[in-house]
Design a protein around this motif. Structure first.
Motif, short mmCIF file in Angstrom:
data_model
loop_
_atom_site.label_atom_id
_atom_site.label_comp_id
_atom_site.label_asym_id
_atom_site.label_seq_id
_atom_site.Cartn_x
_atom_site.Cartn_y
_atom_site.Cartn_z
N GLU B 156 -22.17 18.46 -22.16
CA GLU B 156 -20.73 18.28 -21.93
C GLU B 156 -20.10 17.36 -22.98
OE1 GLU B 156 -21.17 19.33 -17.22
OE2 GLU B 156 -21.34 17.24 -17.90
N LEU B 157 -20.84 16.34 -23.36
CA LEU B 157 -20.32 15.47 -24.44
C LEU B 157 -20.21 16.25 -25.76
CD1 LEU B 157 -22.09 12.00 -24.07
CD2 LEU B 157 -19.72 12.60 -23.58
N MET B 158 -21.23 17.07 -26.02
CA MET B 158 -21.19 17.87 -27.25
C MET B 158 -19.97 18.79 -27.23
SD MET B 158 -25.28 18.58 -27.42
CE MET B 158 -25.43 19.74 -28.73
N ALA B 159 -19.73 19.41 -26.09
CA ALA B 159 -18.57 20.31 -25.99
C ALA B 159 -17.27 19.52 -26.17
CB ALA B 159 -18.57 21.03 -24.64
N ALA B 160 -17.24 18.30 -25.62
CA ALA B 160 -16.02 17.48 -25.73
C ALA B 160 -15.68 17.21 -27.20
CB ALA B 160 -16.20 16.16 -24.99
N VAL B 161 -16.70 16.90 -27.99
CA VAL B 161 -16.44 16.56 -29.38
C VAL B 161 -16.10 17.82 -30.19
CG1 VAL B 161 -18.73 16.60 -30.43
CG2 VAL B 161 -17.15 14.77 -30.99
N ALA B 219 -5.28 19.55 -19.41
CA ALA B 219 -4.51 19.77 -20.64
C ALA B 219 -5.33 19.33 -21.86
CB ALA B 219 -3.20 19.01 -20.60
N LEU B 220 -6.17 18.32 -21.69
CA LEU B 220 -7.02 17.83 -22.79
C LEU B 220 -8.46 17.91 -22.31
CD1 LEU B 220 -4.80 14.69 -23.49
CD2 LEU B 220 -4.81 16.81 -24.78
N PRO B 221 -9.05 19.09 -22.38
CA PRO B 221 -10.32 19.31 -21.67
C PRO B 221 -11.50 18.48 -22.17
CG PRO B 221 -9.69 21.27 -22.91
CD PRO B 221 -8.53 20.32 -22.99
N PHE B 222 -11.36 17.83 -23.33
CA PHE B 222 -12.46 16.93 -23.71
C PHE B 222 -12.61 15.82 -22.67
CE2 PHE B 222 -8.63 15.38 -25.84
CZ PHE B 222 -8.64 14.02 -25.52
N GLY B 259 -15.41 26.50 -13.40
CA GLY B 259 -14.23 27.00 -14.09
C GLY B 259 -13.97 26.26 -15.39
N LEU B 260 -14.48 25.04 -15.47
CA LEU B 260 -14.24 24.22 -16.66
C LEU B 260 -14.77 24.88 -17.92
CD1 LEU B 260 -13.19 21.63 -17.92
CD2 LEU B 260 -15.33 20.52 -17.31
N VAL B 261 -15.95 25.47 -17.82
CA VAL B 261 -16.56 26.10 -19.01
C VAL B 261 -15.66 27.21 -19.53
CG1 VAL B 261 -18.54 27.38 -19.88
CG2 VAL B 261 -18.88 25.51 -18.26
N ALA B 262 -15.17 28.05 -18.60
CA ALA B 262 -14.29 29.15 -19.00
C ALA B 262 -13.02 28.59 -19.64
CB ALA B 262 -13.94 30.00 -17.78
N TRP B 263 -12.49 27.53 -19.03
CA TRP B 263 -11.26 26.94 -19.56
C TRP B 263 -11.49 26.37 -20.98
CZ3 TRP B 263 -6.60 26.91 -20.61
CH2 TRP B 263 -5.87 25.76 -20.98
N VAL B 264 -12.65 25.76 -21.20
CA VAL B 264 -12.94 25.20 -22.53
C VAL B 264 -12.96 26.32 -23.57
CG1 VAL B 264 -14.72 24.12 -23.95
CG2 VAL B 264 -14.10 23.11 -21.75
N PHE B 265 -13.58 27.45 -23.23
CA PHE B 265 -13.61 28.57 -24.19
C PHE B 265 -12.20 29.09 -24.43
CE2 PHE B 265 -18.21 28.79 -23.34
CZ PHE B 265 -18.65 28.88 -24.65
#
Ligand SMILES: Nc1ncnc2c1ncn2[C@@H]1O[C@H](COP(=O)(O)OP(=O)(O)O)[C@@H](O)[C@H]1O
Ligand SMILES: [Mg+2]
Lengths: 280, 284
Positions: B156-161, B219-222, B259-265
């Protein structure tokens, strides 16, 4: 065969400034065309439109028949910008290698060596850009523009940072390119340089083409000056072919002729007349 | 496509050759050393408490708070790196004349953006993953404590960055170098503030603050990813210990679900679309 570069009524507006107001210009296959004009005339803008960096507000430009900016058009050009930089950390050879890959050139190390040789940087292939003078960087820029054998070379003030020796190298390079049949559009401030190497000259001022033609056709005869016992005078409208007749007429009329000179305008005169002394 | 790969390789070479990498490594080592010293000292203090009558395991509180702190530092350092690698990718490089020689090559502006993004995102993700893993090992060695989930928070941290690298690359299409750097750090700060407001909202409790927190994190998914990562540290722990952890600044009260993963993509796709559109229109 379509011309290497064809610009049809190209216009460009930047908010309030009109940089180009409908310019038509063609560079035929194998031709070397000089583009002259005062600062702010729109020379760089025209070249940027030709290589797809700037989108025209009107008209269109084509490279070898392909719309400027398309992949097919960009695959056929080499470009040296007026203001450019290569990354400080890169070595000369690496800069060329990256551009070979991006241009899809299969020339390999042989092409890189040949290009560095051609621009007089054979000794600097492993030198980092940060350790190069501005003049060396400009030569590297020229080598970069030649990567992948472009059909059309767009050079925007390629000698601005060069000393007289460097300028001569570039002149020789342009002559070599002409032998190879590469078309060139050369933006320059240096009239003498353009006069020496270009097949055709185009002069633009305030975004419009004001004169165009072969240098020899642009420079018009301005008369024949004769010096007799009564002083110097100019016979207007006469050319080189008229000189022998003028002298024999004067002699027949009993005058003593001390000197004869055929006057023609230089490219500089043509230029100054065309741009109306404009500068910025 | 090959053009994008070349640009990514070029971005990697650039990050290795420039001093940025060296500076980041030195800072990271300094942080890890400090963290090791601090964690050891904290667990020594905690172990003096002995067992607690209220079933609050102090090493859970200490461990998850300390690792939460390390994750915050990791996200921050990763953001610094992401911003450094992307902040001038378009406008800044164009103003310096670095971009034009690349753009006139037959590779296409979207490929250039893709190459820059992949180059920066990969470097940052690997960096953040490594820093998280080392912090985890330090926490384990110092306190003999492990979080409830070990892999998920790192991912999750990797995705945030990666999201932040995308935000910074998008900013670089519209803003000059310095303005973009400032803007991205303000966005980063805004995300953190929204997250903290949400946590205060949970503690009071206040529905309004909770809503602000959730809206900001989405709005800021990181920020949502960071909270999700913090949440995963104690997600299976119940009782007072997890309650105490959640009151702290690294509590990660919010759980956003799959749902967060889908939203990040989707978010990354939106960033890409906006960047391609803006770059396409830009005169260089
Ligand atoms: N990006 C830009 N934004 C606004 N105006 C510009 C921009 N680029 C060029 N111009 C303006 O367009 C005109 C032509 O510029 P340019 O093509 O650079 O001239 P030249 O190369 O002949 O010196 C100038 O008035 C210049 O100020
Ligand atoms: Mg110019």
């Amino acid at each position: 065969m379509p011309p290497a570069l064809a610009a049809h009524a190209v216009e460009k507006r930047y908010r309030s400034t009109a940089a180009l107001r409908g310019v038509d210009l063609a560079v035929d296959e194998g031709q070397l065309v000089g583009l002259l004009g005062p600062n702010g005339a729109g020379k760089s803008t025209l070249v940027k439109i030709a290589c797809g960096l700037v989108r025209p507000s009107g008209g269109r430009a084509e490279i070898c028949g392909h719309p400027a900016g398309s992949l097919a058009a960009r695959a056929r050009i080499g470009y040296l910008a007026e203001l450019f930089r290569f990354p400080d950390w890169a070595r000369a050879d690496e800069v060329l290698e990256l551009h070979q890959k991006l241009a899809g050139s299969r020339g390999g190390a042989a092409e890189r060596s040949e290009l560095l040789e051609l621009v007089g940087l054979a000794d600097a292939r492993d030198r980092r850009v940060e350790a190069m003078s501005k003049g060396m960087q400009q030569r590297l820029g020229l080598a970069q523009a030649l990567v992948g054998n472009p059909r059309l070379l767009l050079l925007d003030e390629p000698t601005s940072a060069l000393d007289p020796v460097g300028r001569r190298t570039v002149r020789q390079l342009l002559e070599e390119l002409r032998r190879r049949g590469v078309s060139v559009l050369l933006n320059s401030h240096l009239l003498s340089e353009v006069e020496l190497v270009c097949d055709r000259v185009a002069i633009i001022a305030s975004g419009a083409l004001v004169a165009e033609g072969r240098p020899a056709d642009l420079v018009k005869p301005r008369g024949v000056e004769v010096e007799t016992a009564s002083g110097k005078r100019v016979i207007e409208g006469a050319g080189r072919d008229d000189a022998p007749r003028i002298v024999s007429d004067l002699v027949a009329a009993g005058e003593r002729v001390f000197g004869v000179r055929v006057l023609s305008s230089t490219l500089e005169d043509v230029y100054l007349e065309a741009v109306g002394g404009e500068t910025s | 496509m090959t053009g994008a790969v070349e640009i990514a390789l070029y971005a990697w070479r650039e990050s290795l050759r420039r001093r940025v990498f060296f500076v980041v490594i030195v800072l990271s080592l300094a942080f890890l050393a400090l963290y090791a010293v601090g964690t050891t000292a904290a667990f020594n203090e905690v172990n003096k408490f002995g067992s607690n009558p209220n079933d609050t395991d102090p090493s859970v509180v200490a461990g998850s708070t300390l690792l939460g702190l390390a994750m915050f530092a990791t996200l921050f350092l990763g953001t610094v790196l992401a911003v450094f690698l992307t902040l001038s990718a378009v406008r800044g490089d164009a103003e310096r004349g670095l971009l034009q020689p690349l753009v006139v090559r037959p590779l296409g502006r979207p490929s250039l953006l893709a190459g820059r993004f992949v180059g920066a995102a990969a470097v940052c993700a690997v960096y953040v993953g490594l820093l998280y893993a080392i912090s985890l090992v330090i926490t384990l060695l110092a306190g003999d404590w492990t979080p409830d989930h070990m892999i998920a928070p790192g991912l999750e941290l990797m995705a945030a960055v990666v999201v932040l690298a995308g935000v910074s690359l998008l900013g670089s299409v519209f803003l000059p170098t310095t303005a973009n750097g400032i803007a991205v750090f303000m966005v980063f700060g805004a995300g953190l503030v929204a997250g903290l407001l949400g946590q205060i909202g949970d503690a009071i409790p206040s529905q309004t603050l909770q809503n602000i927190g959730s809206a900001g994190a989405i709005a800021l998914p990181f920020e949502a990813l960071y909270q999700e990562a913090l949440h995963a540290l104690t997600s299976d722990t119940s009782g007072l210990a997890s309650f105490v952890v959640k009151l702290g600044p690294f509590g990660g009260a919010h759980h956003f679900g799959p749902g967060l993963v889908a939203w990040v993509f989707a978010y990354l796709a939106l960033l890409a679309g906006a960047a391609v559109w803006g770059f396409h229109r830009r005169d260089l």
